[in-house]
Design an enzyme around this catalytic site. Structure first.
Site, PDB file in Angstrom:
ATOM      1  N   ASP A 244     -12.043  16.686 -22.581  1.00 38.73           N
ATOM      2  CA  ASP A 244     -12.078  17.161 -23.966  1.00 38.73           C
ATOM      3  C   ASP A 244     -11.360  18.507 -24.019  1.00 38.73           C
ATOM      4  O   ASP A 244     -10.853  18.987 -22.998  1.00 38.73           O
ATOM      5  CB  ASP A 244     -13.529  17.271 -24.472  1.00 38.73           C
ATOM      6  CG  ASP A 244     -13.618  16.923 -25.964  1.00 38.73           C
ATOM      7  OD1 ASP A 244     -12.890  17.557 -26.755  1.00 38.73           O
ATOM      8  OD2 ASP A 244     -14.383  16.017 -26.329  1.00 38.73           O
TER       9      ASP A 244
ATOM     10  N   HIS B 269      -8.627  15.758 -29.077  1.00 40.48           N
ATOM     11  CA  HIS B 269      -9.580  16.203 -28.037  1.00 40.48           C
ATOM     12  C   HIS B 269      -8.895  16.348 -26.676  1.00 40.48           C
ATOM     13  O   HIS B 269      -9.454  15.944 -25.647  1.00 40.48           O
ATOM     14  CB  HIS B 269     -10.752  15.221 -27.935  1.00 40.48           C
ATOM     15  CG  HIS B 269     -11.727  15.342 -29.078  1.00 40.48           C
ATOM     16  ND1 HIS B 269     -12.716  16.302 -29.120  1.00 40.48           N
ATOM     17  CD2 HIS B 269     -11.843  14.647 -30.235  1.00 40.48           C
ATOM     18  CE1 HIS B 269     -13.418  16.177 -30.250  1.00 40.48           C
ATOM     19  NE2 HIS B 269     -12.894  15.188 -30.946  1.00 40.48           N
TER      20      HIS B 269
ATOM     21  N   GLU C  56     -11.839  11.894 -34.299  1.00 40.14           N
ATOM     22  CA  GLU C  56     -11.515  13.211 -34.873  1.00 40.14           C
ATOM     23  C   GLU C  56     -10.099  13.678 -34.530  1.00 40.14           C
ATOM     24  O   GLU C  56      -9.897  14.818 -34.157  1.00 40.14           O
ATOM     25  CB  GLU C  56     -12.537  14.245 -34.383  1.00 40.14           C
ATOM     26  CG  GLU C  56     -13.956  13.889 -34.773  1.00 40.14           C
ATOM     27  CD  GLU C  56     -14.987  14.829 -34.168  1.00 40.14           C
ATOM     28  OE1 GLU C  56     -15.892  15.249 -34.905  1.00 40.14           O
ATOM     29  OE2 GLU C  56     -14.901  15.124 -32.957  1.00 40.14           O
TER      30      GLU C  56
END
Ligand code: ACM
Ligand code: ZN
Length: 619
Positions: free
Chosen positions: A202, A275, A341
């Site tokens: 991440d 990410h 996201e």
């Protein structure tokens, strides 16, 4: 005494007895998750130093299971029990692990467990079933080592409701050592969970060694400092402590093998196309534009604009190389590719990404995300792997048909995916995010947000009501997720996981008819004792007293109801703002309250306060 009185007495005695019986059973044993069928029989089996553990000949997995049981029984029987192979001498005082094809209606993970005064037999189609039978048996042992074992005579027939029973651990935001990850795997195994989703990469850290790209870990595994407090707090505050770490490929193999012995599949996650700041920190050329970067491993939490460039072929070459190494390390069929996201800001202004869209006839950046995901799915398919991703992988045109969707933004993604005949794993934030608060936020350590109490997790029904019978078959199971922005160490991780993992396990394993919140709360009393004996740092938030104002049925005056998420709680409260103790008022039922009363309440067990004091001011 007249006849009616005698009859009434008899009924009353029966009632009291049956209640006492239920109580005794509650005290005697508790199995979490609840099995499909439990028949309680008279008597018990008491293993001793002469007990023999037998297992089907030539089966190394059963031998390993038998060996684990022998080690666990050691503290009760005074020494490790000898192992013997079957067919041995039939006889008494044996614990037998057997495989059999003749278990009608039983799947690969099911088992039967028979206990009587002469011994124990665990039978399953596959060793995995015997392993779960052993886990059940371990829960029937006394909580304290050294206590005499009298295992109640039972017949249990059991198998899981769902095939994906998972828990996710984010090791990017905070790193956990190999030993800690193994312990986490043990936690899952004890509750018959079978999938460990390992969030390895991440923005805040890349945690898996990739030999072809050493900068992923020499640069990407380290950040200079970390945010303190909530990420919405201003001004931002940071510690001055570098944080990081990664798993070498040898360590990964070791963990995967360890999990395999416990029938847990490890699903690694390499998050993309967003990410990924930790990867870009080492390889900035994979970002958008002509001269991207420089990038630094993120030192705070949140969602950022950094993404892999979807226009550059180098991005796909890089990811193919990464997945070549990942696929070789993880024998499981499924690999998680994130997909969540992903901000589209950089793609919108990147000439490479815009050229890609033009060439592929993609009408917007959501379709570009779909293109990205499908290309990675193809890469993995060529390696005989199957992708799973967060529900954003449904963006764009058609998602690769065998892709599995993990529904986290509520259940909409899961419903949509199941209707399109994609397999689905349910993990909605509002029930199954175990990084959310589990008690009154003013009494709990800081979390990202949200409120998933033990009862709320337990109440979850994974099959969305919008699905018909055929569509429901695509719901393969569920998973609890633990993101670690606000979980800096293993002690805290245990606090977030326990006891909610128990509730998750029962939702994942037990059929809806077998779920019973009252009974579960009773079982948890014994589980808490077990956690104590094992040194697990569990949360006692289920003992926190909650307040509910109701109207008195007759008087219509405001009344206060006190309740907890624990079994038969002994609650004391005060009305004058003092901290309650066992000399305060004992709660026996709803009570009248005056305006402005300040109520403080707490739960006690065996003379000791458990959980923190809660308070409520009547308005
Ligand atoms: C997620 O929680 N971002 C999947
Ligand atoms: Zn780009």
């Amino acid at each position: 005494m007249n006849a009616l009185k005698i009859l009434l007495m008899a009924v009353l005695i029966c009632f009291i007895n049956s209640d006492a019986g239920a109580q005794e059973q509650l005290q005697q044993f508790s199995i979490v998750p609840e099995p499909e069928l439990v028949k309680v029989m008279p008597g018990n089996f008491i293993p001793n130093s002469a007990t023999v553990i037998s297992y089907e000949d030539k089966n190394s997995q059963l031998k390993f299971i038998a060996d684990q049981l022998s080690a666990k029984l050691k503290s009760h029987t005074g020494g490790k029990l000898p192992l013997r192979t079957l067919p041995g001498v039939p006889g008494k005082n044996q614990i037998v692990f057997k495989l059999s094809d003749k278990l009608p209606g039983m799947g690969a993970e099911g088992y039967t467990l028979d206990i009587n005064s002469s011994g124990i037999v665990i039978t399953a189609k596959q060793p995995q079933g015997c392993f779960y039978g052993m886990q059940t048996l371990l829960q029937l042992l006394p909580v304290n080592h050294g206590d005499v074992v009298a295992i109640p005579a039972l017949h249990i027939q059991d198998q899981p409701r769902f095939s994906w029973r998972g828990a996710m651990l984010d090791v990017s935001r905070h790193f956990f050592t190999v030993e800690q990850v193994k312990k986490y795997i043990d936690f899952l195994a004890a509750y018959k969970l079978n999938t460990f989703h390992w969030h390895l990469t991440d923005n805040q850290g890349w945690r898996i060694e990739i030999k072809k790209y050493p900068l992923l870990t020499s640069v990407g595994a380290w950040r200079k400092r970390s945010l303190i407090g909530h990420f919405e707090e201003q001004p931002e505050r940071f510690d001055a402590v570098p944080h990081g770490g990664f798993y070498t490929q040898a360590e990964i193999k070791d963990i995967v093998a360890y999990a395999q012995q416990k029938y847990i599949t490890v699903v690694p996650e390499i998050d993309l196309p967003g990410h990924c700041t930790s990867a870009l920190a080492g390889y900035p050329e994979l970002g958008c534009g002509e001269n991207p970067g420089p990038f630094e491993v993120k030192d705070k939490w949140g969602v950022f604009d950094d993404v892999y460039c979807a226009g550059k072929e180098n991005t796909f070459k890089f990811l193919e190389d990464v997945f070549t190494e990942v696929a070789a390390l993880f024998p499981g069929k499924v690999i998680h590719i994130g997909g969540d996201e992903c901000r589209k800001t950089n793609w919108k202004s990147c000439t490479y990404c815009q050229a890609r869209m033009e060439k592929e006839g993609l009408k917007d950046e959501h379709e570009l995300q779909g293109y990205f995901i499908n290309r990675i799915a193809q890469i993995l398919k060529a390696k005989n792997k199957r992708v799973i991703g967060w529900d954003e992988i449904l963006e764009g045109k058609e998602l690769a048909t065998d892709a599995i969707v993990m529904s986290w933004r509520g259940t909409t993604g899961g419903v949509m995916a199941a209707k399109k005949h994609h397999d689905v794993v349910m993990t909605p934030t509002t029930y199954l995010y175990l990084d959310y608060y589990q008690g009154a936020p003013y009494l709990e350590p800081l979390t990202i947000d949200g409120f998933n109490t033990l009862e709320r997790v337990y109440s979850y029904e994974p099959i969305p009501s919008e699905l018909n019978g055929d569509e429901a078959k695509y719901i393969k199971g569920l998973q609890g997720n633990i993101w670690t922005e606000f979980i800096p160490d293993f002690n805290h991780l245990q606090y977030m996981a326990f006891p909610r993992l128990a509730a998750l396990a029962e939702v994942a394993w037990s059929s809806p008819e077998k779920k019973n919140w009252e009974r579960f709360k009773g079982k948890m009393e014994r589980e808490y004792n077990r956690y104590e004996a094992l040194g697990i740092n569990y949360s006692k938030s289920a003992y926190q007293v909650g307040f509910e104002m109701v109207s008195g049925a007759r008087t219509q005056k405001p009344q206060m109801v006190l309740k907890t998420q624990s079994y038969n709680p002994e609650i004391y409260y005060s009305l004058d703002g003092t901290d309650p103790d066992q000399k305060s008022i004992r709660y026996i039922g709803p009570f009248n309250v005056n305006p402005d009363a300040k109520i403080k309440a707490a739960t006690f067990k065996n003379g000791v306060q458990i959980g923190k004091t809660t308070e409520y001011t009547v308005k």
